[in-house]
Design an enzyme around this catalytic site. Structure first.
Site, mmCIF file in Angstrom:
data_model
loop_
_atom_site.group_PDB
_atom_site.id
_atom_site.type_symbol
_atom_site.label_atom_id
_atom_site.label_comp_id
_atom_site.label_asym_id
_atom_site.label_seq_id
_atom_site.Cartn_x
_atom_site.Cartn_y
_atom_site.Cartn_z
ATOM 1 N N SER A 245 -3.999 -2.578 0.017
ATOM 2 C CA SER A 245 -2.966 -3.535 0.402
ATOM 3 C C SER A 245 -3.602 -4.880 0.697
ATOM 4 C CB SER A 245 -2.251 -2.997 1.641
ATOM 5 O OG SER A 245 -1.389 -3.977 2.144
ATOM 6 N N CYS B 264 4.362 2.713 13.439
ATOM 7 C CA CYS B 264 5.562 3.557 13.312
ATOM 8 C C CYS B 264 5.740 4.433 14.540
ATOM 9 C CB CYS B 264 5.467 4.458 12.096
ATOM 10 S SG CYS B 264 4.746 3.668 10.682
ATOM 11 N N THR C 143 9.859 -7.922 -12.486
ATOM 12 C CA THR C 143 9.145 -9.190 -12.609
ATOM 13 C C THR C 143 8.125 -9.307 -11.485
ATOM 14 O OG1 THR C 143 11.061 -10.191 -13.641
ATOM 15 C CG2 THR C 143 9.439 -11.712 -12.711
ATOM 16 N N HIS D 143 -2.671 -7.555 2.487
ATOM 17 C CA HIS D 143 -2.672 -8.190 3.814
ATOM 18 C C HIS D 143 -3.660 -7.523 4.770
ATOM 19 C CE1 HIS D 143 -0.064 -5.452 6.362
ATOM 20 N NE2 HIS D 143 0.136 -4.951 5.169
ATOM 21 N N GLY E 258 0.835 -1.198 0.000
ATOM 22 C CA GLY E 258 0.000 0.000 0.000
ATOM 23 C C GLY E 258 0.867 1.244 0.000
#
Lengths: 396, 86
Positions: free
Chosen positions: A199, A324, A237, A201, A71
């Site tokens: 995102s 964070c 890739t 997850h 994300g």
């Protein structure tokens, strides 16, 4: 000891169906999607199937989905990509004061590169000040990036209203929907945004997979140059297994969204209703206009870290502020923006729920947590100030 | 090879690949030309300088007609007409 996981905004366990879908691409189906032989073609087809599923989750066209590694990368791509593309038209960007660091720090980096950034204020619930948005727009404004829902305080923002303001003035608008995509219904055509980040997850897909919705016709300078992957917009890739897992997780999220929301919403309300009666514990974010799997509080006179460690000792995992800020021991910009005092912000705690949580988990939490608060307060040096209000506002 | 400039060409389909690098101009060209009907005109918007050389050469090789280039403010509009017979 049995563990209870209440940190679903940090990450989620991988859905077994997503793992099953990924396994062949971690083993025998290892082809490079650009290779012309069948092994490569099968990998290419798997990515395109995943793209269809992710597009369907947010009502986008498949060609409007660009896969990324996270994300955060999608947020960087959107903001830097459009700022660079449109810098000839102006050099002013608007974000809010409650953005994730991947938006906030990207805007700061552009500030260093000569762009002007307005940081939009929010009210006590975290809602954007839409009047301030209107007033901050100038002829130089080229991009607005606003969060869809905060992972720290749960509030779901009035993005449609912000889009209406942006579109009146022909300004590109991006939304960071990492916390909300796959957790609440999202329709990009209805929202009207030009770009949206997500995102995998966050909705039980694997880590290492994210996506940017880029409305057809919206130009963007790529962040990563190289080959022709992702239609020339994101070289490298592809992480085929992760993308396949993201697609499967998106498909299941779409099918089960209502059922998941009913479950987590009920558990969330049990937590909010019980903790609102605990003295000097305040709900952060809006009481109802919030993510259904999200209950966040500030607890006066104690620190988040202490609560987390004592909860962990009981097998309960939760979070204090954003991942964070809790590591950096710094008051979160989001809590500061909603006018929580720096002292109180250290007592922040977030319980985010998931499909793996049961009623008995909530019962254990509601039994243990008030006792932990009491024990920590008994030894807290901040307790001295009890009764002298510190400027934090009670929302519930 | 000398560049051929044109103005006010009417295109049937536009492919906007501004900010995309080599070889996206050739891939999109190939993909879009395949989808057009014979003698229809494709407009490619690109800021990739290499396209000025590559696209006329591609037309020579494939037998499609390179109509010319129109310069916009910060990108090129390149026109290609699909060949009449295969």
């Amino acid at each position: 000891m049995k563990t209870r996981y209440f940190d679903h905004v940090a990450t989620n366990p991988l859905l077994p169906a997503a793992l099953d879908a990924m396994m062949p691409y971690l083993k025998e189906e290892f082809g490079n999607p650009l290779s012309v032989y069948d092994l490569g073609l099968r990998a290419k087809n798997a990515i395109e199937d995943a793209r269809d599923m992710v597009a369907s989750l947010i009502n986008a066209k498949s060609a409007e989905i660009i896969f990324t590694a996270s994300g955060a990368e999608a947020n960087n791509m959107a903001i830097k990509g459009v700022a660079t593309a449109k810098q000839g038209e102006g050099k002013h960007i608007i974000i809010s004061k409650v953005e994730h660091h991947s938006v906030l720090n990207t805007a700061r980096s552009l500030e260093k590169a000569g762009f002007a950034v307005t940081y939009l204020p929010v009210d006590k619930y975290g809602f954007f000040d839409l009047d301030a948005l209107k007033k901050s727009i100038s002829k130089e404004t080229i991009l607005i990036s606003l969060i869809h829902a905060s992972s720290e305080i749960g509030t779901i923002e009035p993005i449609k209203e912000a889009v209406a303001i942006a579109k009146e003035r022909n300004i590109t608008i991006h939304t960071d929907a990492v916390a909300s995509t796959g957790n609440i219904p999202i329709d990009v055509k209805d929202l009207g945004v030009d770009m949206l980040s997500m995102s995998a997850h966050q909705f039980y897909g694997p880590k290492g997979a994210g996506a940017l919705y880029l409305r057809q016709g919206q130009r963007l300078v790529p962040l990563i140059y190289g080959g022709i992957q992702e239609n020339g917009r994101r070289a490298g890739t592809e992480n085929v297994p992760a993308i396949v897992g993201m697609g499967k997780a998106a498909e299941v999220a779409k099918a089960e969204l209502q059922q998941r929301n009913a479950h987590t919403g009920r558990l969330r309300d049990r937590i909010i209703n019980a903790l609102k009666d605990v003295e000097k514990v305040h709900l952060t974010g809006h009481p109802t206009q919030r993510l259904l799997h999200h209950a966040s509080f500030v607890v006066e006179y104690i620190e988040g870290e202490g609560m987390l460690l004592m909860l962990q000792a009981k097998g309960i995992y939760a979070a204090s502020g954003s991942a964070c800020t809790s590591k950096a021991l710094k008051a979160s910009p989001t809590l500061t923006a909603i006018n929580v005092s720096p002292t109180m912000a250290h007592g922040s705690i977030v319980f985010s729920l998931g499909i793996d949580n049961a009623d008995e988990d909530i019962e254990l939490l509601l039994e243990e947590f008030p006792q932990i608060i009491k024990r920590l307060r008994d030894i807290s040096p901040f307790r001295k100030g009890w009764g002298e209000e510190e400027g934090g506002s009670k929302h519930v | 090879m000398s560049l051929k400039f044109v103005e006010n060409v009417k295109a049937d389909v536009t492919s906007d690949i501004v900010y995309m690098m080599c070889p996206m101009h050739l891939l999109k060209l190939d993909e879009q030309i395949r989808e057009l009907d014979r003698e229809q005109v494709l407009e490619i918007l690109t800021d990739y300088d290499g396209a000025l050389e590559d696209i006329p050469q591609w037309c020579d090789k494939t037998g499609n007609e390179f109509l010319g280039i129109d310069e916009a403010e910060d990108f090129y509009k390149i026109y290609v007409k699909k060949k009449a017979s295969l």
